[in-house]
Design a protein around this motif. Structure first.
Motif, mmCIF file in Angstrom:
data_model
loop_
_atom_site.group_PDB
_atom_site.id
_atom_site.type_symbol
_atom_site.label_atom_id
_atom_site.label_comp_id
_atom_site.label_asym_id
_atom_site.label_seq_id
_atom_site.Cartn_x
_atom_site.Cartn_y
_atom_site.Cartn_z
ATOM 1 N N SER A 10 0.825 -1.191 0.000
ATOM 2 C CA SER A 10 0.000 0.000 0.000
ATOM 3 C C SER A 10 0.870 1.256 0.000
ATOM 4 O O SER A 10 0.594 2.213 -0.701
ATOM 5 N N ASP A 58 -9.242 10.292 -4.314
ATOM 6 C CA ASP A 58 -9.418 8.844 -4.137
ATOM 7 C C ASP A 58 -8.351 8.193 -3.256
ATOM 8 O O ASP A 58 -8.640 7.229 -2.548
ATOM 9 N N HIS A 59 -7.119 8.709 -3.289
ATOM 10 C CA HIS A 59 -6.041 8.003 -2.602
ATOM 11 C C HIS A 59 -5.493 8.716 -1.369
ATOM 12 O O HIS A 59 -4.936 8.061 -0.491
ATOM 13 N N ASP A 62 -9.073 10.015 1.075
ATOM 14 C CA ASP A 62 -9.861 8.864 1.532
ATOM 15 C C ASP A 62 -11.356 9.179 1.577
ATOM 16 O O ASP A 62 -12.048 8.827 2.522
ATOM 17 N N LYS A 64 -13.598 8.101 -0.629
ATOM 18 C CA LYS A 64 -14.459 7.041 -1.166
ATOM 19 C C LYS A 64 -15.316 6.413 -0.071
ATOM 20 O O LYS A 64 -16.405 5.957 -0.329
#
Length: 103
Positions: A10, A58-59, A62, A64
């Motif tokens: 990750s 999206d990354h 956070d 989402k």
């Protein structure tokens, strides 16, 4: 985080996205400094801005997993400004007239 995704994997994934964001930022800066102003240049810069925004949302933010309203409002915000930049390029006089304060 997904149970099948290791923290190291990750972290590498986020590092790669961060590098991609840096490359896109430098690319936009080089284009803005060296290219002759044109609609194609404006479209290219706006497209890169939208891609960068989606990656950050999206990354790194956070969102989402957040409320869909917050997620969609943030996405709309980052689509709205590039669209406004294109409209300013296409219709500069009309935009200037709309934003002029009347005396």
């Amino acid at each position: 985080m997904d149970k099948t995704t290791s923290p190291a994997k990750s972290s590498r994934h986020l590092d790669m996205i961060w590098l991609l964001l840096m490359v896109m930022t430098i690319t936009n800066a080089v284009i803005a400094e060296q290219a002759e102003p044109s609609l194609l240049v404006t479209l290219t810069i706006c497209w890169i801005i939208v891609i960068k925004a989606r990656l950050v949302i999206d990354h790194f933010m956070d969102l989402k997993g957040a409320s869909p309203y917050i997620y969609y409002l943030m996405n709309a915000y980052f689509y709205l400004f590039p669209i406004l930049a294109i409209l300013v390029w296409l219709f500069p006089e009309q935009v200037a007239n709309l934003t002029r304060i009347s005396s």
